[in-house]
Design a protein around this motif. Structure first.
Motif, PDB file in Angstrom:
ATOM      1  N   HIS A 112       0.837  -1.198   0.000  1.00 28.05           N
ATOM      2  CA  HIS A 112       0.000   0.000   0.000  1.00 28.05           C
ATOM      3  C   HIS A 112       0.877   1.254   0.000  1.00 28.05           C
ATOM      4  CE1 HIS A 112       0.948  -0.361   4.305  1.00 28.05           C
ATOM      5  NE2 HIS A 112       0.812   0.950   4.340  1.00 28.05           N
ATOM      6  N   SER A 113       0.304   2.386  -0.372  1.00 22.75           N
ATOM      7  CA  SER A 113       1.046   3.650  -0.400  1.00 22.75           C
ATOM      8  C   SER A 113       0.118   4.797  -0.029  1.00 22.75           C
ATOM      9  CB  SER A 113       1.638   3.912  -1.790  1.00 22.75           C
ATOM     10  OG  SER A 113       2.617   2.939  -2.118  1.00 22.75           O
ATOM     11  N   ILE A 114       0.701   5.832   0.564  1.00 21.98           N
ATOM     12  CA  ILE A 114      -0.023   7.053   0.916  1.00 21.98           C
ATOM     13  C   ILE A 114       0.634   8.220   0.180  1.00 21.98           C
ATOM     14  CG2 ILE A 114      -0.658   8.664   2.746  1.00 21.98           C
ATOM     15  CD1 ILE A 114      -2.130   6.073   3.032  1.00 21.98           C
ATOM     16  N   ILE A 115      -0.166   8.971  -0.557  1.00 20.64           N
ATOM     17  CA  ILE A 115       0.314  10.161  -1.260  1.00 20.64           C
ATOM     18  C   ILE A 115      -0.464  11.365  -0.741  1.00 20.64           C
ATOM     19  CG2 ILE A 115       0.475  11.318  -3.500  1.00 20.64           C
ATOM     20  CD1 ILE A 115       0.703   8.528  -4.774  1.00 20.64           C
ATOM     21  N   ILE A 116       0.246  12.387  -0.284  1.00 20.86           N
ATOM     22  CA  ILE A 116      -0.378  13.602   0.227  1.00 20.86           C
ATOM     23  C   ILE A 116      -0.254  14.698  -0.829  1.00 20.86           C
ATOM     24  CG2 ILE A 116      -0.463  15.286   2.102  1.00 20.86           C
ATOM     25  CD1 ILE A 116      -0.973  12.434   3.017  1.00 20.86           C
ATOM     26  N   ILE A 117      -1.377  15.338  -1.152  1.00 24.40           N
ATOM     27  CA  ILE A 117      -1.365  16.416  -2.136  1.00 24.40           C
ATOM     28  C   ILE A 117      -2.033  17.656  -1.542  1.00 24.40           C
ATOM     29  CG2 ILE A 117      -3.480  15.476  -3.186  1.00 24.40           C
ATOM     30  CD1 ILE A 117      -2.565  16.722  -5.847  1.00 24.40           C
ATOM     31  N   ALA A 118      -1.345  18.788  -1.602  1.00 23.90           N
ATOM     32  CA  ALA A 118      -1.932  20.054  -1.156  1.00 23.90           C
ATOM     33  C   ALA A 118      -2.893  20.549  -2.228  1.00 23.90           C
ATOM     34  CB  ALA A 118      -0.835  21.085  -0.904  1.00 23.90           C
ATOM     35  N   GLU A 119      -3.994  21.167  -1.808  1.00 22.98           N
ATOM     36  CA  GLU A 119      -5.017  21.608  -2.759  1.00 22.98           C
ATOM     37  C   GLU A 119      -4.462  22.591  -3.792  1.00 22.98           C
ATOM     38  OE1 GLU A 119      -8.159  23.827  -0.903  1.00 22.98           O
ATOM     39  OE2 GLU A 119      -6.803  24.775   0.528  1.00 22.98           O
ATOM     40  N   GLY A 120      -3.409  23.313  -3.428  1.00 21.81           N
ATOM     41  CA  GLY A 120      -2.825  24.262  -4.365  1.00 21.81           C
ATOM     42  C   GLY A 120      -2.138  23.609  -5.543  1.00 21.81           C
ATOM     43  N   VAL A 121      -1.843  22.320  -5.436  1.00 24.20           N
ATOM     44  CA  VAL A 121      -1.219  21.578  -6.541  1.00 24.20           C
ATOM     45  C   VAL A 121      -2.267  21.207  -7.574  1.00 24.20           C
ATOM     46  CG1 VAL A 121       0.033  19.469  -7.144  1.00 24.20           C
ATOM     47  CG2 VAL A 121       0.606  20.710  -5.050  1.00 24.20           C
ATOM     48  N   GLY A 122      -3.473  20.962  -7.090  1.00 24.86           N
ATOM     49  CA  GLY A 122      -4.550  20.545  -7.979  1.00 24.86           C
ATOM     50  C   GLY A 122      -5.517  19.632  -7.255  1.00 24.86           C
ATOM     51  N   SER A 123      -6.525  19.170  -7.945  1.00 32.48           N
ATOM     52  CA  SER A 123      -7.535  18.300  -7.363  1.00 32.48           C
ATOM     53  C   SER A 123      -6.966  16.925  -7.047  1.00 32.48           C
ATOM     54  CB  SER A 123      -8.711  18.153  -8.329  1.00 32.48           C
ATOM     55  OG  SER A 123      -9.540  17.077  -7.976  1.00 32.48           O
ATOM     56  N   GLY A 124      -7.188  16.464  -5.816  1.00 25.99           N
ATOM     57  CA  GLY A 124      -6.765  15.128  -5.450  1.00 25.99           C
ATOM     58  C   GLY A 124      -7.503  14.066  -6.245  1.00 25.99           C
ATOM     59  N   ILE A 125      -8.768  14.343  -6.540  1.00 28.33           N
ATOM     60  CA  ILE A 125      -9.570  13.399  -7.314  1.00 28.33           C
ATOM     61  C   ILE A 125      -9.004  13.242  -8.722  1.00 28.33           C
ATOM     62  CG2 ILE A 125     -11.844  13.000  -8.333  1.00 28.33           C
ATOM     63  CD1 ILE A 125     -13.042  14.391  -5.860  1.00 28.33           C
ATOM     64  N   GLU A 126      -8.682  14.371  -9.365  1.00 29.33           N
ATOM     65  CA  GLU A 126      -8.124  14.305 -10.717  1.00 29.33           C
ATOM     66  C   GLU A 126      -6.755  13.641 -10.720  1.00 29.33           C
ATOM     67  OE1 GLU A 126      -9.630  15.015 -13.544  1.00 29.33           O
ATOM     68  OE2 GLU A 126     -11.421  15.355 -12.301  1.00 29.33           O
ATOM     69  N   PHE A 127      -5.937  13.961  -9.703  1.00 35.97           N
ATOM     70  CA  PHE A 127      -4.615  13.335  -9.628  1.00 35.97           C
ATOM     71  C   PHE A 127      -4.760  11.830  -9.435  1.00 35.97           C
ATOM     72  CE2 PHE A 127      -1.030  11.648  -7.233  1.00 35.97           C
ATOM     73  CZ  PHE A 127       0.027  12.016  -8.051  1.00 35.97           C
ATOM     74  N   GLY A 128      -5.725  11.428  -8.601  1.00 36.67           N
ATOM     75  CA  GLY A 128      -5.952  10.001  -8.375  1.00 36.67           C
ATOM     76  C   GLY A 128      -6.315   9.271  -9.654  1.00 36.67           C
ATOM     77  N   LYS A 129      -7.121   9.904 -10.518  1.00 39.83           N
ATOM     78  CA  LYS A 129      -7.495   9.299 -11.804  1.00 39.83           C
ATOM     79  C   LYS A 129      -6.276   9.119 -12.692  1.00 39.83           C
ATOM     80  CE  LYS A 129     -12.211  11.169 -11.933  1.00 39.83           C
ATOM     81  NZ  LYS A 129     -13.115  12.127 -12.629  1.00 39.83           N
ATOM     82  N   ARG A 130      -5.436  10.157 -12.737  1.00 45.65           N
ATOM     83  CA  ARG A 130      -4.234  10.076 -13.572  1.00 45.65           C
ATOM     84  C   ARG A 130      -3.295   8.983 -13.065  1.00 45.65           C
ATOM     85  NH1 ARG A 130      -1.345  15.374 -13.178  1.00 45.65           N
ATOM     86  NH2 ARG A 130       0.074  14.358 -14.659  1.00 45.65           N
ATOM     87  N   LEU A 131      -3.177   8.892 -11.755  1.00 45.10           N
ATOM     88  CA  LEU A 131      -2.281   7.901 -11.167  1.00 45.10           C
ATOM     89  C   LEU A 131      -2.786   6.486 -11.453  1.00 45.10           C
ATOM     90  CD1 LEU A 131       0.249   7.597  -9.355  1.00 45.10           C
ATOM     91  CD2 LEU A 131      -1.303   7.443  -7.401  1.00 45.10           C
ATOM     92  N   LYS A 132      -4.073   6.282 -11.333  1.00 46.47           N
ATOM     93  CA  LYS A 132      -4.639   4.952 -11.585  1.00 46.47           C
ATOM     94  C   LYS A 132      -4.441   4.548 -13.036  1.00 46.47           C
ATOM     95  CE  LYS A 132      -8.764   2.161 -10.823  1.00 46.47           C
ATOM     96  NZ  LYS A 132     -10.138   2.137 -10.265  1.00 46.47           N
ATOM     97  N   GLU A 133      -4.616   5.512 -13.950  1.00 43.84           N
ATOM     98  CA  GLU A 133      -4.416   5.225 -15.376  1.00 43.84           C
ATOM     99  C   GLU A 133      -2.962   4.874 -15.673  1.00 43.84           C
ATOM    100  OE1 GLU A 133      -5.756   8.719 -17.328  1.00 43.84           O
ATOM    101  OE2 GLU A 133      -7.894   8.291 -17.006  1.00 43.84           O
TER     102      GLU A 133
END
Length: 319
Positions: free
Chosen positions: A215-236
């Motif tokens: 398992h892994s934990i990735i922390i993203i600050a809102e100023g970087v962008g949407s966590g939801i959108e980043f999660g989609k890109r990462l899964k792809e």
């Protein structure tokens, strides 16, 4: 100086109530009258001002939020709005003002100062992005809220062998993400101050899998962008079972920690001392555990210092 006012403005932060309490009780101890301005600069313009006594701030030191409430006030950004605020202060005989808040609050205090009304800024924001202080009121409590969430999410991430992306607050400053990510053992921390390469993150996850990491934990600050959108890109990019949690306003609430209660008490009391000494247009802070104060106009010309060494350490420890 016989009468002072206190207001909170901008986003609320745990520890604002202890700061208000300190301002009120320190002022009364020195035989000053204290007036609370309700609703931030909006309340100042409308004259929502009431005298506070010792009982007014009883039983609030442990409460999150702000008893004086807060609101955004576009009108106060205008010279006309600022002059309305000064007229309200003068009508109540208030001779100095303590403003508790973040960058926007400081800009309001700066405007009043430039118009000749003495203000003291007290740094109250969970983002920890105010120059002139090592730490702001509310930052420690927000971190503890985030780390509690990370610990709980890690349990389920481990159970289901998933990758979790956790979005935290921080539009322009990544201190919450950085500190909580380091304390929570996050594999990757994404902050506004540093660019990232998705390929590097994918490679880091791949290496973790190769050594048996489930398992892994990735922390993203809102100023970087949407966590939801980043999660989609990462899964792809990885085809890993990826989930996203957006912590949102839970980070602003909760009972302030001991560190925030003590910090708020010290800074609130120091703000009153400065007004008693006849010093206006100052911003209080703490550096190396010593209380400091700077010209509030100069403070806003500076930028919050990003701790690059801490960021480097987080990368070294997350291999």
């Amino acid at each position: 100086m016989k009468k002072i006012g206190v207001l909170t403005s901008g986003g609320d932060a745990p520890g604002m109530n202890p700061a208000i309490r300190a301002v009120v009780r320190k002022a009364i101890y020195h035989n000053l009258e204290v007036y609370g301005i309700y609703g931030g600069y909006t309340g100042l313009i409308s004259g929502n001002i009431q005298r506070l006594d010792l009982g007014s701030v009883g039983d609030i030191i442990h409460r999150g939020g702000t008893m004086l409430h807060s609101a955004r006030c576009p009108e106060f950004k205008t010279k006309e709005g600022q002059q309305k605020g000064i007229k309200q202060l003068q009508a109540h005989g208030i001779e100095g003002l303590v403003v508790i808040g973040g960058d926007g609050s400081y800009r309001g205090a700066k405007a009043l100062t430039e118009l000749g009304f003495p203000c003291i800024g007290v740094p109250g924001t969970i983002d920890n992005d105010i120059p002139g202080t090592d730490v702001t009121i509310g930052f420690d409590t927000a971190l503890n809220t985030v780390i509690d969430a990370i610990d709980k999410i890690r349990d389920t991430a481990s159970s289901h062998e998933r990758t979790f992306v956790i979005e935290v607050m921080g539009r322009d400053a990544g201190d919450i993400a950085l500190w909580a990510g380091l304390a929570g053992g996050a594999e990757t921390i994404l902050i506004p101050e540093e660019k990232y390469d998705l390929n590097d993150i994918v490679e880091r996850l791949r290496k973790g899998q190769e050594r048996g990491k489930k398992h892994s934990i990735i922390i993203i600050a809102e100023g970087v962008g949407s966590g939801i959108e980043f999660g989609k890109r990462l899964k792809e990019a990885t085809n890993l079972d990826t989930r996203v949690s957006v912590l949102g306003h839970i980070q602003r609430g909760g009972s302030p920690t001991v560190a925030d209660r003590v910090l708020a008490s010290r800074l609130g009391a120091r703000a009153v001392e400065l007004l008693i000494e006849g010093k206006g247009g100052r911003a209080v802070g703490i550096e190396n555990n010593v209380l400091v104060d700077y010209d509030i106009i100069d403070i806003l010309d500076k930028h919050h210092k990003f701790d690059r060494e801490l960021y480097k350490l987080s990368q070294e420890l997350s291999i």
